[in-house]
Design a protein around this motif. Structure first.
Motif, PDB file in Angstrom:
ATOM      1  N   THR A  43      -6.166   6.801  -5.785  1.00 40.67           N
ATOM      2  CA  THR A  43      -5.093   6.338  -6.659  1.00 40.67           C
ATOM      3  C   THR A  43      -3.903   5.870  -5.844  1.00 40.67           C
ATOM      4  O   THR A  43      -3.332   4.804  -6.098  1.00 40.67           O
ATOM      5  N   LEU A  44      -3.552   6.650  -4.830  1.00 40.84           N
ATOM      6  CA  LEU A  44      -2.416   6.275  -4.000  1.00 40.84           C
ATOM      7  C   LEU A  44      -2.640   4.960  -3.273  1.00 40.84           C
ATOM      8  O   LEU A  44      -1.701   4.237  -2.977  1.00 40.84           O
ATOM      9  N   LEU A  45      -3.902   4.665  -2.975  1.00 38.54           N
ATOM     10  CA  LEU A  45      -4.171   3.418  -2.267  1.00 38.54           C
ATOM     11  C   LEU A  45      -4.277   2.235  -3.220  1.00 38.54           C
ATOM     12  O   LEU A  45      -3.709   1.176  -2.985  1.00 38.54           O
ATOM     13  N   SER A  46      -5.006   2.425  -4.316  1.00 41.81           N
ATOM     14  CA  SER A  46      -5.341   1.255  -5.119  1.00 41.81           C
ATOM     15  C   SER A  46      -4.230   0.839  -6.066  1.00 41.81           C
ATOM     16  O   SER A  46      -4.086  -0.349  -6.356  1.00 41.81           O
TER      17      SER A  46
ATOM     18  N   LEU B 161     -11.565  -6.983  -0.188  1.00 38.76           N
ATOM     19  CA  LEU B 161     -11.916  -5.758  -0.894  1.00 38.76           C
ATOM     20  C   LEU B 161     -13.322  -5.854  -1.468  1.00 38.76           C
ATOM     21  O   LEU B 161     -14.100  -4.916  -1.419  1.00 38.76           O
ATOM     22  N   LEU B 162     -13.623  -7.013  -1.996  1.00 35.05           N
ATOM     23  CA  LEU B 162     -14.945  -7.233  -2.569  1.00 35.05           C
ATOM     24  C   LEU B 162     -16.023  -7.155  -1.499  1.00 35.05           C
ATOM     25  O   LEU B 162     -17.114  -6.632  -1.710  1.00 35.05           O
ATOM     26  N   MET B 163     -15.679  -7.659  -0.315  1.00 38.95           N
ATOM     27  CA  MET B 163     -16.650  -7.721   0.762  1.00 38.95           C
ATOM     28  C   MET B 163     -17.145  -6.330   1.143  1.00 38.95           C
ATOM     29  O   MET B 163     -18.309  -6.138   1.452  1.00 38.95           O
ATOM     30  N   ILE B 164     -16.208  -5.372   1.106  1.00 37.42           N
ATOM     31  CA  ILE B 164     -16.590  -4.011   1.474  1.00 37.42           C
ATOM     32  C   ILE B 164     -17.722  -3.519   0.589  1.00 37.42           C
ATOM     33  O   ILE B 164     -18.634  -2.836   1.031  1.00 37.42           O
ATOM     34  N   GLU B 165     -17.653  -3.900  -0.691  1.00 37.19           N
ATOM     35  CA  GLU B 165     -18.646  -3.396  -1.636  1.00 37.19           C
ATOM     36  C   GLU B 165     -20.029  -3.957  -1.376  1.00 37.19           C
ATOM     37  O   GLU B 165     -21.012  -3.432  -1.865  1.00 37.19           O
ATOM     38  N   MET B 166     -20.095  -5.082  -0.650  1.00 37.17           N
ATOM     39  CA  MET B 166     -21.383  -5.748  -0.513  1.00 37.17           C
ATOM     40  C   MET B 166     -22.294  -5.106   0.516  1.00 37.17           C
ATOM     41  O   MET B 166     -23.446  -5.494   0.666  1.00 37.17           O
ATOM     42  N   PHE B 167     -21.783  -4.150   1.269  1.00 38.43           N
ATOM     43  CA  PHE B 167     -22.610  -3.491   2.264  1.00 38.43           C
ATOM     44  C   PHE B 167     -22.983  -2.109   1.778  1.00 38.43           C
ATOM     45  O   PHE B 167     -22.150  -1.227   1.663  1.00 38.43           O
TER      46      PHE B 167
ATOM     47  N   ALA C 177     -13.037   7.769  -1.087  1.00 33.96           N
ATOM     48  CA  ALA C 177     -11.923   6.962  -1.599  1.00 33.96           C
ATOM     49  C   ALA C 177     -12.115   5.497  -1.215  1.00 33.96           C
ATOM     50  O   ALA C 177     -11.914   4.601  -2.029  1.00 33.96           O
ATOM     51  N   LEU C 178     -12.527   5.243   0.024  1.00 28.18           N
ATOM     52  CA  LEU C 178     -12.653   3.859   0.482  1.00 28.18           C
ATOM     53  C   LEU C 178     -13.722   3.097  -0.273  1.00 28.18           C
ATOM     54  O   LEU C 178     -13.583   1.903  -0.527  1.00 28.18           O
ATOM     55  N   PHE C 179     -14.807   3.785  -0.636  1.00 25.75           N
ATOM     56  CA  PHE C 179     -15.873   3.058  -1.296  1.00 25.75           C
ATOM     57  C   PHE C 179     -15.582   2.787  -2.761  1.00 25.75           C
ATOM     58  O   PHE C 179     -16.358   2.117  -3.424  1.00 25.75           O
ATOM     59  N   THR C 180     -14.494   3.327  -3.277  1.00 20.12           N
ATOM     60  CA  THR C 180     -14.140   3.007  -4.654  1.00 20.12           C
ATOM     61  C   THR C 180     -12.838   2.229  -4.747  1.00 20.12           C
ATOM     62  O   THR C 180     -12.425   1.843  -5.833  1.00 20.12           O
ATOM     63  N   VAL C 181     -12.182   1.992  -3.611  1.00 19.10           N
ATOM     64  CA  VAL C 181     -10.870   1.370  -3.676  1.00 19.10           C
ATOM     65  C   VAL C 181     -10.965  -0.087  -4.126  1.00 19.10           C
ATOM     66  O   VAL C 181     -10.054  -0.607  -4.768  1.00 19.10           O
ATOM     67  N   ALA C 182     -12.071  -0.726  -3.799  1.00 17.31           N
ATOM     68  CA  ALA C 182     -12.206  -2.136  -4.176  1.00 17.31           C
ATOM     69  C   ALA C 182     -12.211  -2.289  -5.687  1.00 17.31           C
ATOM     70  O   ALA C 182     -11.406  -3.035  -6.255  1.00 17.31           O
ATOM     71  N   PHE C 183     -13.123  -1.569  -6.330  1.00 12.11           N
ATOM     72  CA  PHE C 183     -13.181  -1.702  -7.778  1.00 12.11           C
ATOM     73  C   PHE C 183     -11.863  -1.294  -8.416  1.00 12.11           C
ATOM     74  O   PHE C 183     -11.359  -1.953  -9.319  1.00 12.11           O
TER      75      PHE C 183
END
Lengths: 276, 302, 408
Positions: free
Chosen positions: A85-88, A110-116, A146-152
């Motif tokens: 929450t603090l990041l996104s 941000l989207l790119m992170i999700e693709m891997f 946290a990082l793997f959900t920050v994009a969405f």
């Protein structure tokens, strides 16, 4: 609204039918968790066990020391939600309301992170975490979850912020608030349903995350619930009654959290922040 | 205020931009610290031969890519990934939207219904997949038993032993797990639509269908775009459901790109092939994202 | 809203504090979650060793069995492996090819080594012991004696009995997994029973090309397909069942003959099965030598482990009769240590059968790239079971894939 009350007659039964259909595996779970080993492997299978094995709960809770796993999952879940929450939220505000060079690039990044998928990066992630001396720490799981959900979440909050009309903010700015204050005191309260969605998503992801937990953790006291559940999948035999009992117990905090937060889902523009 | 009238330097240093960078800084720092090396390394690996420990051994340029493109199994896996994603995302979207609409209507006990619909999402994916494995079991699973005993389907398929049932069965599990997400996102989004719009439409004589299509859907446009795009990315890369239910079998007939990545990396220990497939996945998903972006940003600039 | 943000910030900071505190180094042991092993046992073993040891400490990391290989490979590839880990002995060759494991002898005492049954020393590669045996089990044929009492002496006899006692859908003659699982069974039973070898042996003793498509392999796979598709003596929809989802059919009393291992007794108890069981050797084809399968797991020492000496001391402690014997009894596998084998616990028909089968059983080939062999052969079997290829075609493809992966 009168038309709403009439549609209730269609909506409630339809919802019931859909839920019954959707929750079929959940009923199977509840049925299996009270079975003895013999009932699990009976052909044809029974919905109601021949003997209700309430002792399964004790076996699972005491023998597997489930409480400790619960605590670990709670720490990781709440920590990841907080960090996320603090990041996104600030990132979403920046992307939604501010103009700056690289805005579109940031959103794409941000989207790119999700693709891997974690599968391909897990070894490198292990090396990175090891290099920070963070193996077998809660911090590692909290950050990764946290990082793997920050994009969405950033995209989601961005979308939510955009539905709030700009004049509300402009009014506040004219009144002397700075940008950060408008974000926290004006936008966030209106965007609560979006915020709730984002926090639930972050929590559920962290609560149910398996691969990072398996790879990074070594101390039993730090292993989350997902690992405890997988211990019932043996090499030669799966203990379904214990697996479903533990899975049921693992569901409860999520449902409780959702129950508590659900009220906020109904908040909206009607929340009174709109000035006439 | 036109952007092009200011120079790049002025645009970076103006207060708005500076605040934006500050707000973005924590996210960027964390992402750079943890994800930069892993993602770059995937790209690097795709141009090298790797050993069993994923260390680089020999630079081979595009040979890995050529090798993949010459492998028919790769094209099959890619095709299956696309089918898997297309059907999966549209099913989740439609069912999620339906449930969100239903849950938006006020009635007593709605809270319980809302709590119930989140259950498919509330367990970890491997556990849900295992649970479904039990449900699908031809002998010990209650699905076949219930279907035949109630007469709904007297002779259901005996589990996931053949290619089509295996694919369909895993697809349903993936959709099942993904429905609550869409439902939640749309439900949250519907709260931001001012009720006055519905009231005035109703006074103008519009029925529920018309107000849905002219008020609800446009109001959810942004969220629809975001959630379907992200769901497409996640569904494309959903490894656990297929692998646990079918093991990418029988005979690799349910092998999609992401299971191929796993098998190459952790079974065959060919990290270079896995990296190539990941890079190709990235390219496919990026193209999809760019197309989406056009729709998304078009409305912004309007 | 502000207060809750501050609160959340505080929580986050608090959670990062533990990172700074760095615990003293301990030897780590990846502990596989064998069926029957309890958390109690692991915890008491860990604390007992740590209590009596002044200079060595151990951390026993419980890992679900299915996930062990992935977790271990990630740690090894990531440069931070455990000091010791339970491994399938067949994995050791892979680790040797990347120089990830070291010889066992420098770290454990001679007494421990001498106490190991020489027949279990599968992990001896080119004279060096690369893994200490921890569990060993031969595979046997189990009969549901309330369905059939006939013990087949050849595989052809097994086929005849399976046909005779096949009564679908009440019960089936024989169980055969038709879906890939972590092990190359049941194909291996038929393959060894046909006198097959997975690889040709080169003059210098190493393995050459893959010969799973030899006449023995084709014979084995053709026979399996015949049992399943033509004789139809196996369970319905057999391609749905892998071993872990199919063996419970036997415990539920629906199968006459099953090829299974040491876990059958405890699994049946858990499933509440009450029918009598007869155990026998897995038969070979008529005219072939008796050759079952024996599988061992080992404890491997990893080169990049930080506390190998401490790990060795732990292994010495663990392999004493009171601990290793209890371990063996919990997991149900016959002991690999000589002193634990004398316990009357092992004086049952099951263990007599296991020991008898072990006399003629053959291990997996110890070869680099075993996982590829496993996967490709399974794909070949599945193709045949799905009717997509003939046994010769499918096995040829498998052998080619294995050779390509091994660079042959």
């Amino acid at each position: 609204m009168r038309w709403q009350s009439r549609s209730r007659w269609i909506v409630v039964p339809l919802t019931l039918i859909i839920l019954l259909f959707l929750l079929f595996p959940f009923f199977v779970m509840v049925s299996t968790m009270l079975k003895s080993g013999k009932d699990v492997y009976t052909v044809p299978p029974l919905w109601i066990p021949t003997r209700l094995m309430w002792s399964n709960f004790i076996d699972v809770w005491v023998q597997a020391d489930l409480a400790r796993y619960f605590l670990a999952s709670l720490i990781v879940g709440l920590g990841a939600t907080a960090l996320n929450t603090l990041l996104s939220v600030p990132a979403a505000y920046a992307v939604a309301r501010l103009r700056f060079p690289g805005r579109k690039f940031a959103m794409f990044l941000l989207l790119m992170i999700e693709m891997f998928s974690p599968v391909i990066v897990i070894i490198s992630l292990f090396k990175v975490v090891a290099s920070f001396h963070m193996l077998d720490t809660f911090g590692a799981l909290i950050i990764l979850d946290a990082l793997f959900t920050v994009a969405f979440n950033t995209w989601m909050m961005n979308g939510y912020f955009k539905t709030i009309p700009k004049d509300i903010e402009e009014a506040a700015l004219i009144d002397g608030c700075n940008r950060v204050q408008t974000m926290t005191q004006i936008m966030l309260p209106i965007a609560v349903p979006g915020l709730v969605t984002v926090m639930i998503y972050a929590f559920i992801f962290a609560w149910n995350e398996f691969l990072f937990a398996l790879t990074m953790m070594s101390s039993k006291n730090k292993m989350p619930l997902t690992i405890a559940l997988y211990n019932y999948v043996g090499q030669y035999n799966t203990q379904w009654q214990y697996l479903t009992m533990a899975a049921f117990l693992a569901l409860i905090p999520v449902l409780v959290l959702f129950y508590v937060i659900e009220k906020r889902l109904v908040a909206g523009l009607a929340g009174g922040a709109v000035k006439g | 205020m036109s952007e092009t009238s200011l120079s790049l330097r002025q645009r970076i240093w103006n207060p708005e931009a500076r605040l934006a960078y500050v707000l973005l800084l924590p996210t960027v720092v964390f992402l750079a610290a943890f994800m930069f090396y892993p993602i770059i390394y995937v790209f690097v690996m795709s141009f090298f031969r790797t050993n069993k420990l994923s260390a680089l051994t020999k630079f081979v340029g595009v040979k890995n890519f050529i090798g993949q493109f010459q492998d028919t199994e790769f094209w099959w896996a890619a095709l299956r990934s696309l089918i898997w994603t297309a059907i999966g995302v549209s099913s989740k979207f439609l069912l999620g939207m339906l449930i969100a609409v239903l849950l938006n209507v006020k009635y007593r006990g709605r809270k319980v219904a809302r709590m119930a619909f989140i259950i498919p999402w509330a367990s970890s994916v491997p556990i849900s997949a295992l649970l479904w494995k039990l449900v699908y079991h031809p002998d010990f699973g209650l699905l076949n038993r219930t279907l035949s005993a109630t007469g709904i389907w007297p002779n259901p398929p005996g589990g996931v032993g053949a290619p089509i049932p295996a694919f369909a069965a895993s697809m349903w599990v993936d959709v099942w797990i993904g429905i609550p997400f869409f439902a939640l996102v749309f439900l949250a989004g519907m709260q931001a639509i001012p009720p006055e719009l519905y009231e005035s439409a109703h006074m103008d004589g519009a029925g529920s269908w018309r107000s849905y299509f002219s008020i609800t859907l446009p109001g959810l446009r942004e969220l629809i775009l975001i959630s379907t795009l992200l769901s497409a990315i996640w569904t494309f890369n959903d490894f656990n459901v297929i692998y646990i239910l079918t093991g990418a079998g029988p005979a690799s007939t349910t092998n999609i790109l992401i299971t191929s990545v796993y098998i190459d990396a952790f079974v065959e220990r060919r990290f270079d092939w896995a990296a190539v497939q990941s890079v190709i996945t990235f390219v496919i998903l990026s193209i999809v994202s760019v197309i989406y972006a056009r729709f998304y940003f078009r409305q912004e600039n309007a | 809203m502000k207060k809750s943000i501050l609160f959340r910030l505080g929580v986050v900071i608090l959670l990062f504090a533990p990172i700074v505190v760095w615990s003293a180094p301990k030897a780590t042991f990846f502990w596989a979650g064998y069926d029957g092993l309890t958390e109690d046992f692991r915890a008491s073993l860990e604390s007992a060793f740590n209590a009596q040891s002044t200079d060595a400490q151990i951390q026993i990391v419980p890992v679900p069995w299915d996930s062990l290989q992935d977790k271990l490979n990630t740690a090894v590839a990531g440069g931070a492996p455990p000091d010791i880990s339970v491994v399938g002995t067949r994995w050791i060759l892979d680790y040797m090819s990347t120089d990830s494991v070291v010889e066992v002898a420098p770290y454990v005492s001679k007494a421990t080594l001498d106490n190991i049954n020489p027949a279990a020393m599968e992990a001896k590669v080119k004279g060096k012991l690369m893994g200490l045996p921890i569990a060993a089990g031969a595979r046997i044929l189990a009969l549901n004696a309330s369905i059939t009492k006939e013990v087949p002496r050849t595989i052809e006899e097994l086929e005849r009995y399976a046909i005779r006692f096949n009564r679908p859908p009440q019960h089936y003659g024989l169980f055969m997994p038709g879906k890939e699982h972590t092990e190359l069974t049941d194909f291996c039973y038929y393959f060894y029973g046909a006198g097959g070898n997975y690889f040709e042996t080169l003059p210098d003793g190493s393995y050459g090309k893959c010969t799973v498509n030899s006449p023995a392999g084709v014979r084995a796979l053709t026979f399996m397909a015949k049992l399943a598709l033509k004789d139809k003596v196996v369970e319905d929809n057999f391609t749905t069942y892998d071993r872990i989802h199919g063996h419970p059919l036997f415990y539920a009393g629906k199968i006459g003959y099953v090829m299974i291992g040491a876990w059958v007794d405890s699994a049946m108890k858990q499933a509440g099965a009450t029918f009598p069981v007869i155990y026998a050797d897995i038969p070979s084809f008529a005219g072939q030598k008796q050759a079952g399968l024996i599988i061992t797991d080992s404890v491997a020492f990893f080169k990049q482990g930080q506390n190998l000496q401490a790990a060795g001391k732990f292994v010495d402690f663990f392999y004493q009769k009171q601990w290793k014997g209890k371990f063996d009894q919990l997991i149900g596998f016959p002991p690999v240590t000589l002193d634990a084998a004398k316990d009357p616990f092992w004086n049952t028909p099951l263990y007599k059968a296991l020991n008898h089968a072990a006399l003629t059983a053959r291990p997996w080939p110890l070869v680099d790239g075993f996982d590829t062999l496993n996967h490709e052969t399974w794909v070949a079997c599945e193709k045949v079971f799905q009717g997509q290829a003939t046994p010769q075609e499918a096995l040829d493809a498998a052998a080619a894939a294995v050779d390509k992966a091994r660079g042959m």
